[in-house]
Every structure is written in structure tokens, then in C-alpha cells.
Design a protein around this motif. Structure first.
Motif, short mmCIF file in Angstrom:
data_model
loop_
_atom_site.label_atom_id
_atom_site.label_comp_id
_atom_site.label_asym_id
_atom_site.label_seq_id
_atom_site.Cartn_x
_atom_site.Cartn_y
_atom_site.Cartn_z
N VAL A 3 15.38 -14.95 66.26
CA VAL A 3 14.06 -14.87 66.87
C VAL A 3 13.62 -13.42 66.97
O VAL A 3 14.36 -12.55 67.42
CB VAL A 3 14.06 -15.52 68.28
N ILE A 7 6.76 -11.87 71.48
CA ILE A 7 6.23 -13.22 71.59
C ILE A 7 4.79 -13.16 72.07
O ILE A 7 4.35 -12.16 72.65
CB ILE A 7 7.06 -14.10 72.53
N THR A 9 2.19 -14.86 74.65
CA THR A 9 2.12 -15.71 75.83
C THR A 9 0.73 -15.60 76.42
O THR A 9 0.23 -14.49 76.64
CB THR A 9 3.19 -15.34 76.89
N HIS A 15 7.68 -8.62 75.18
CA HIS A 15 9.03 -8.83 74.69
C HIS A 15 9.53 -10.19 75.17
O HIS A 15 9.22 -10.61 76.29
CB HIS A 15 9.96 -7.72 75.17
N ARG A 16 10.29 -10.86 74.34
CA ARG A 16 10.75 -12.22 74.68
C ARG A 16 11.53 -12.28 75.98
O ARG A 16 11.52 -13.29 76.69
CB ARG A 16 11.60 -12.77 73.54
N ASP A 17 12.22 -11.19 76.36
CA ASP A 17 13.01 -11.19 77.59
C ASP A 17 12.13 -11.17 78.84
O ASP A 17 12.62 -11.41 79.95
CB ASP A 17 13.95 -9.97 77.63
N ASN A 84 5.34 -8.32 64.84
CA ASN A 84 6.77 -8.43 64.55
C ASN A 84 7.13 -7.91 63.16
O ASN A 84 8.30 -7.99 62.76
CB ASN A 84 7.21 -9.90 64.68
N TYR A 116 2.95 -20.29 74.85
CA TYR A 116 3.73 -19.22 74.23
C TYR A 116 4.04 -19.58 72.78
O TYR A 116 4.03 -20.75 72.39
CB TYR A 116 5.00 -18.91 75.02
N TYR A 118 6.63 -18.00 69.38
CA TYR A 118 7.60 -17.00 68.90
C TYR A 118 7.91 -17.25 67.44
O TYR A 118 7.72 -18.35 66.92
CB TYR A 118 8.87 -17.01 69.74
#
Length: 291
Positions: A3, A7, A9, A15-17, A84, A116, A118
Motif C-alpha cells: 500500500v 491516502i 480521505t 499519510h495512511r497512518d 503517490n 477514503y 488507497y
């Protein structure tokens, strides 16, 4: 699947975190939401418009009011790839739920949907596309609104797991003796030069690749009949194949340990695969020329 870090949202990027939702989230607690999986080739979406159209159909069907129009979500998805620096083969997972609110079966008032998306790498499985796959048959125990791409996938998960436990790629589902589709793909039978598949009713997901298969068949002058076929007819098929965004057009060479015809991918399946690859390249080139 690897991944990528950025992302989408709502209409922002992070950041995905950093993505967190309250524990009282309707997608988590009720499966109250919808999703799309969109294929990417060389950093370019394939059948993007078709997926966006289906997202809006699914949202309307379960009465989720999306906070953007088709042009806006398309722009966000394209920007997601750019942020990305996506240039490989992969897929996007996009999810929309009714939102976060105290748990209650009744729709919450004045709550924004949670959204969201990704990106992940997913190379083409050339071995399966070339040699075909084995499947099993399973009774279709899903609900009556399969045309909605909803988060309620437990019956599909159970069918796919049954396939895995039998060393198979997919499970062909049937209801009252009639084949509907597979656990995560549409399925087609070829007999005497004609393609047969379940009509696009509420009982199956109207696959974006399924629509492309119908288009390819028309271009190749191959009869495409939306007509259900029975489980017993599978053993008499000349060819069998399945389609989805991640499986593309994959030959089925064995069902319930019985070979389909000579146990090798058939001529019509090969023609459709070639048409698919050509179409994907055309869309990729058109996208590059318009960006």
C-alpha cells in the motif's frame, strides 16, 4: 499488496497512518457502506468512468448522499495516483460509509459520510491468465440486492474461503440450480460459439469488466446472450471463464475436479483476453495524451 503512503480521505490527502475513525462507525458496526476496486495499468486507471458511475448507483440504492459529484471524485482519484507517484500495475480501493454516529439502526441525521481511498501495487497474474484456474460450485446464500456493491460480503468471504480450502481460485455460485456469478467475479459459459451469462438483474453485481466483455463480444461478432445457465450445463460447456477488475478475463479449466472440454483455455476466451489488453492500452494512451 504493498500500500502506498498517501491516502485520500474525504477530499483531503494524508499519510495512511493518520487515518482514524471513532469506534462507532456505521461501516464497522453495520456494514453500512459501499466500495469500489479500480484496476491500474502502468499508473493509469482502467474503466474509471464505469466504476465511478457504479459508485453513485450503489450510493443512491442505499440512500447515501455523496458530498461530491462524479467529476470531483474522478479528479481526487487521479490526484491520489499523482501524489503517490504511481507508475506500476495496481488497484485503488475506495470506500464510503454512512458516517460516524452513536449506534442506532436508524440513519443518523446531519452526519457526513466517511470516505477514503488507497493505492496498492498488484502485478498481473500472467500464469493464471495463460493457463486458467480451477473452481468449485457453491450455493448462493447472499441477499437479494447483489447489484449494490455493499460492504456486506460475509457470504462471499465464506464462498471464497471454501474455494481456497479446496485448492481452487474461485467459487461459482448458484441459486435454485441457476448459476448467478462467482464470489468476487462474473462468470460466463461458452457453447457452440455463443457466450451465456446471468442477466444484469439485482441478483448479480453488474461488473465493469462484464460490461467490457459484452462490448468486446459485439466488436468480435460473438453472440452474447444474457441468459442464466444451469449448474448441470457446466460439464457440457465448450469454454468457461470469469471476469473482474483484478482477475481480468481468466479461463476456467476445471470445476469440481472435472475438466471443462479439453481442460485448456478456449478460443473465444483468448479472443476476449486480447481485446481486453488492447482496450487497456488504448485507454492508457488516451489518458496520457489528455493529461
Amino acid at each position: 499488496m504493498s500500500v502506498y503512503p498517501i491516502i485520500m480521505t474525504q477530499s483531503q490527502f494524508t499519510h495512511r497512518d493518520n487515518l482514524h475513525y471513532p469506534f462507532e462507525e456505521r461501516g464497522l458496526q453495520f456494514g453500512d457502506g459501499i466500495y469500489e476496486v479500480i484496476r491500474i495499468y502502468h499508473g493509469t486507471y482502467y474503466l474509471l468512468d464505469e466504476h465511478v458511475d457504479r459508485l453513485f448507483r450503489s450510493a443512491e440504492a442505499i440512500k447515501i448522499k455523496l458530498p461530491f459529484n462524479k467529476e470531483e471524485i474522478t479528479h481526487l482519484l487521479l490526484e491520489l495516483l499523482e501524489r503517490n507517484k504511481m507508475t506500476t500495475d495496481g488497484k485503488v480501493y475506495l470506500q464510503v460509509t454512512r458516517g460516524s454516529a452513536p449506534r442506532d439502526h436508524i440513519f443518523p441525521a446531519d452526519v457526513l459520510p466517511n470516505i477514503y481511498a488507497y493505492v496498492g501495487d498488484q502485478p498481473r497474474n500472467l500464469e493464471l491468465l495463460q493457463n486458467g484456474v480451477q473452481t468449485i460450485t457453491q450455493r448462493d446464500i447472499r441477499w437479494e440486492y447483489c447489484y449494490i456493491k455493499s460492504l456486506n460480503l460475509l457470504p462471499n468471504v465464506l464462498a471464497k474461503q471454501a474455494a481456497k480450502e479446496n485448492n481452487c481460485y474461485e467459487a461459482i455460485l448458484h441459486k435454485d440450480g441457476l448459476v448467478t456469478e462467482c464470489s468476487s467475479s462474473n462468470v460466463y459459459l461458452v457453447k457452440d460459439g455463443t457466450i451465456y451469462t446471468h442477466p444484469a438483474t439485482k441478483n448479480i453485481l453488474h461488473g465493469c469488466v462484464r460490461m467490457a466483455v459484452e462490448r468486446f463480444a459485439g466488436e468480435l461478432n460473438i453472440p452474447f446472450i444474457e441468459e442464466s445457465f444451469e449448474v448441470e450445463e457446466i460439464s457440457l460447456a465448450d469454454e468457461l471463464f470469469l471476469s473482474s477488475s483484478t482477475s481480468e478475463i481468466t479461463p476456467i479449466v476445471k470445476v469440481d475436479n472435472l475438466d471443462i472440454a479439453d481442460g485448456k483455455p478456449g478460443k473465444i476466451t483468448r479472443q476476449l483476453q486480447e481485446a481486453y489488453e488492447t482496450d487497456a492500452k488504448i485507454q492508457e494512451n488516451n489518458t496520457k495524451h489528455t493529461v
